[in-house]
Design a protein around this motif. Structure first.
Motif, PDB file in Angstrom:
ATOM      1  N   ARG A  10       0.805  -1.183   0.099  1.00  0.00           N
ATOM      2  CA  ARG A  10      -0.005   0.064  -0.054  1.00  0.00           C
ATOM      3  C   ARG A  10       0.862   1.080  -0.005  1.00  0.00           C
ATOM      4  NH1 ARG A  10      -5.179  -0.219   1.060  1.00  0.00           N
ATOM      5  NH2 ARG A  10      -5.160   1.959   1.950  1.00  0.00           N
ATOM      6  N   LEU A  11       0.619   2.225  -0.700  1.00  0.00           N
ATOM      7  CA  LEU A  11       1.534   3.376  -0.884  1.00  0.00           C
ATOM      8  C   LEU A  11       1.373   4.172   0.473  1.00  0.00           C
ATOM      9  CD1 LEU A  11       0.089   5.198  -4.126  1.00  0.00           C
ATOM     10  CD2 LEU A  11       1.769   3.557  -3.960  1.00  0.00           C
ATOM     11  N   ALA A  12       0.611   3.818   1.272  1.00  0.00           N
ATOM     12  CA  ALA A  12       0.460   4.546   2.571  1.00  0.00           C
ATOM     13  C   ALA A  12       1.554   3.829   3.651  1.00  0.00           C
ATOM     14  CB  ALA A  12      -1.113   4.650   3.289  1.00  0.00           C
ATOM     15  N   GLU A  13       1.936   2.572   3.178  1.00  0.00           N
ATOM     16  CA  GLU A  13       2.916   1.754   4.172  1.00  0.00           C
ATOM     17  C   GLU A  13       4.287   1.922   3.668  1.00  0.00           C
ATOM     18  OE1 GLU A  13       1.104  -1.996   3.918  1.00  0.00           O
ATOM     19  OE2 GLU A  13      -0.176  -1.451   5.572  1.00  0.00           O
ATOM     20  N   ILE A  14       4.605   2.469   2.025  1.00  0.00           N
ATOM     21  CA  ILE A  14       5.827   2.468   1.711  1.00  0.00           C
ATOM     22  C   ILE A  14       6.750   3.463   2.377  1.00  0.00           C
ATOM     23  CG2 ILE A  14       7.157   3.188  -0.178  1.00  0.00           C
ATOM     24  CD1 ILE A  14       5.014   2.544  -2.165  1.00  0.00           C
ATOM     25  N   THR A  15       8.048   2.850   2.824  1.00  0.00           N
ATOM     26  CA  THR A  15       8.773   3.710   3.566  1.00  0.00           C
ATOM     27  C   THR A  15       9.929   3.988   2.812  1.00  0.00           C
ATOM     28  OG1 THR A  15      10.141   1.587   4.268  1.00  0.00           O
ATOM     29  CG2 THR A  15       8.385   2.560   5.763  1.00  0.00           C
ATOM     30  N   GLY A  57       6.191  -4.672   5.479  1.00  0.00           N
ATOM     31  CA  GLY A  57       6.638  -5.902   5.634  1.00  0.00           C
ATOM     32  C   GLY A  57       7.460  -6.746   4.318  1.00  0.00           C
ATOM     33  N   ALA A  58       7.340  -5.806   3.328  1.00  0.00           N
ATOM     34  CA  ALA A  58       7.862  -6.220   2.237  1.00  0.00           C
ATOM     35  C   ALA A  58       9.015  -5.593   1.766  1.00  0.00           C
ATOM     36  CB  ALA A  58       6.803  -6.161   0.862  1.00  0.00           C
ATOM     37  N   ASP A  59      10.016  -6.315   1.144  1.00  0.00           N
ATOM     38  CA  ASP A  59      11.197  -5.669   0.694  1.00  0.00           C
ATOM     39  C   ASP A  59      11.439  -6.331  -0.923  1.00  0.00           C
ATOM     40  OD1 ASP A  59      13.965  -4.797   0.138  1.00  0.00           O
ATOM     41  OD2 ASP A  59      14.601  -5.499   2.052  1.00  0.00           O
ATOM     42  N   VAL A  60      11.539  -5.508  -1.764  1.00  0.00           N
ATOM     43  CA  VAL A  60      11.751  -5.938  -3.204  1.00  0.00           C
ATOM     44  C   VAL A  60      12.570  -5.155  -4.021  1.00  0.00           C
ATOM     45  CG1 VAL A  60       9.673  -4.472  -4.188  1.00  0.00           C
ATOM     46  CG2 VAL A  60      10.435  -6.645  -5.300  1.00  0.00           C
ATOM     47  N   SER A  61      13.353  -5.739  -4.630  1.00  0.00           N
ATOM     48  CA  SER A  61      14.511  -4.871  -5.666  1.00  0.00           C
ATOM     49  C   SER A  61      14.814  -5.802  -6.756  1.00  0.00           C
ATOM     50  CB  SER A  61      15.970  -4.860  -4.850  1.00  0.00           C
ATOM     51  OG  SER A  61      16.890  -4.219  -5.412  1.00  0.00           O
ATOM     52  N   VAL A  62      14.732  -5.122  -8.027  1.00  0.00           N
ATOM     53  CA  VAL A  62      14.825  -5.474  -9.282  1.00  0.00           C
ATOM     54  C   VAL A  62      15.602  -4.776 -10.048  1.00  0.00           C
ATOM     55  CG1 VAL A  62      13.558  -6.448 -11.330  1.00  0.00           C
ATOM     56  CG2 VAL A  62      12.571  -6.324  -9.115  1.00  0.00           C
ATOM     57  N   PHE A  63      16.660  -5.365 -10.710  1.00  0.00           N
ATOM     58  CA  PHE A  63      17.507  -4.628 -11.618  1.00  0.00           C
ATOM     59  C   PHE A  63      16.978  -4.796 -13.030  1.00  0.00           C
ATOM     60  CE2 PHE A  63      20.017  -4.485  -7.896  1.00  0.00           C
ATOM     61  CZ  PHE A  63      21.252  -3.366  -8.132  1.00  0.00           C
TER      62      PHE A  63
END
Length: 333
Positions: free
Chosen positions: A257-262, A281-287
């Motif tokens: 949710r945009l309100a939860e993005i840090t 609670g999510a952590d995503v990274s894509v190159f």
């Protein structure tokens, strides 16, 4: 109606402590200082100070190359000058016995300078090779067919935008660890080879042997890492809706949710082009910059759409942009 890309000016720089913590220059100097301190206590150059000086020199080379790419003008000229200077330093320190007759402290300092200059010069020259091949490739593409950059498209519901691209799921800190590990492994292999080939090293000269082995072992290691990363390429999509961010990496889908993005970082160009998102609670990274793309498609990301920027700012996130405008970072105050 298609979205117009955002061109907002920088608003707020990251705190000084955070910039220092992520600074390869700081870590490189600390590692070099550690190597000097260790060898001051034990004059024999052991494996730990040897690896510290190699990784420290590599980090300084990484920082220099990254700085040339961030320069709005004359970056290529500075890169070429740095490559020539580091090569000259290695030649001066390698050809002839410049350490003979010098005080012990001077010999020690020049030895550490030489060992640190080897990985720094190797990375600078690799970066210069990449810059040259990239320029040649761009020139060739202009003569043939320009490579298309992925574009934002409106979602079917009409609430948000989606971009589709080829990506490699990878976190930046893991990439740094992999590269640092490769440098350390090459350094250990170089040290082991020098020990095994002791007679040959004495005939050729230890300093020249280190330079040759660093190039012979380091370049294949770099190419292997790049090939392994490209083989992990999967189709990806990023959707910025009115209320949430959806990142699909292959069969895995992460919704925040945009309100939860840090934290959200969006880099459009170079081999480090990527999207990073954390929160809820999510952590995503894509190159995207390291992915194997289809013919005619650039390994890049488009700038964030204006609609996406508005949605993120309305969710309480503050935006900062790099000097060149290719890196946009959102953080929650």
């Amino acid at each position: 109606m298609t979205d117009v890309t955002a061109t907002a000016p920088p608003q707020r720089a990251a705190p000084l402590w955070r910039r220092l913590l992520r600074s390869p220059v700081l870590w490189g100097l600390l590692l070099l200082a550690t190597a000097v301190a260790l060898t001051a206590v034990h004059p024999d150059l052991g494996l730990l100070p040897f690896l510290c000086v190699l990784v420290g020199g590599w980090l300084l080379g990484v920082a220099f190359v990254a700085r040339t790419y961030r320069m709005p003008r004359h970056g290529s000229a500075v890169h070429v000058s740095g490559a020539l200077v580091t090569a000259s330093v290695l030649v001066v320190l390698t050809v002839g016995d410049v350490l003979a007759g010098a005080p012990a402290a001077v010999r020690h300092g020049l030895l550490m300078l030489q060992l640190g200059a080897i990985p720094a010069a190797a990375w600078i020259w690799l970066g210069l090779l990449g810059r040259i091949t990239g320029a040649v490739g761009r020139s060739a593409r202009r003569r043939v067919v320009p490579r298309a950059v992925p574009r934002w498209e409106p979602v079917e519901s009409g609430e948000g935008s989606v971009v589709r691209f080829a990506g490699v799921p990878l976190r930046m800190r893991r990439l740094v660890v992999v590269l640092a590990g490769a440098v350390a492994a090459v350094g250990a292999a170089t040290a082991g080879t020098l020990i095994v080939l002791d007679d040959a090293v004495m005939r050729v000269g230890p300093r020249l042997s280190i330079v040759v082995l660093a190039v012979v072992l380091g370049l294949p290691a770099y190419l292997v890492i790049a090939a392994v990363l490209r083989r992990r390429t999967v189709p990806c999509t990023v959707t910025v809706g009115a209320h949430d961010l959806r990142v699909a990496v292959g069969e895995s889908v992460t919704v925040i949710r945009l309100a939860e993005i840090t934290h959200l970082r969006w880099r459009t160009r170079s081999e480090y082009a990527r999207v990073e998102a954390r929160g809820g609670g999510a952590d995503v990274s894509v190159f995207a910059g390291m992915a194997a793309t289809e013919r005619g498609v650039a390994a890049e990301l488009p700038p964030l759409s204006r609609r996406a920027v508005r949605s993120l700012e309305h969710a309480g996130l503050s935006m900062t942009t790099s000097r060149r405008g290719d890196v946009v970072t959102f953080r929650r105050a």
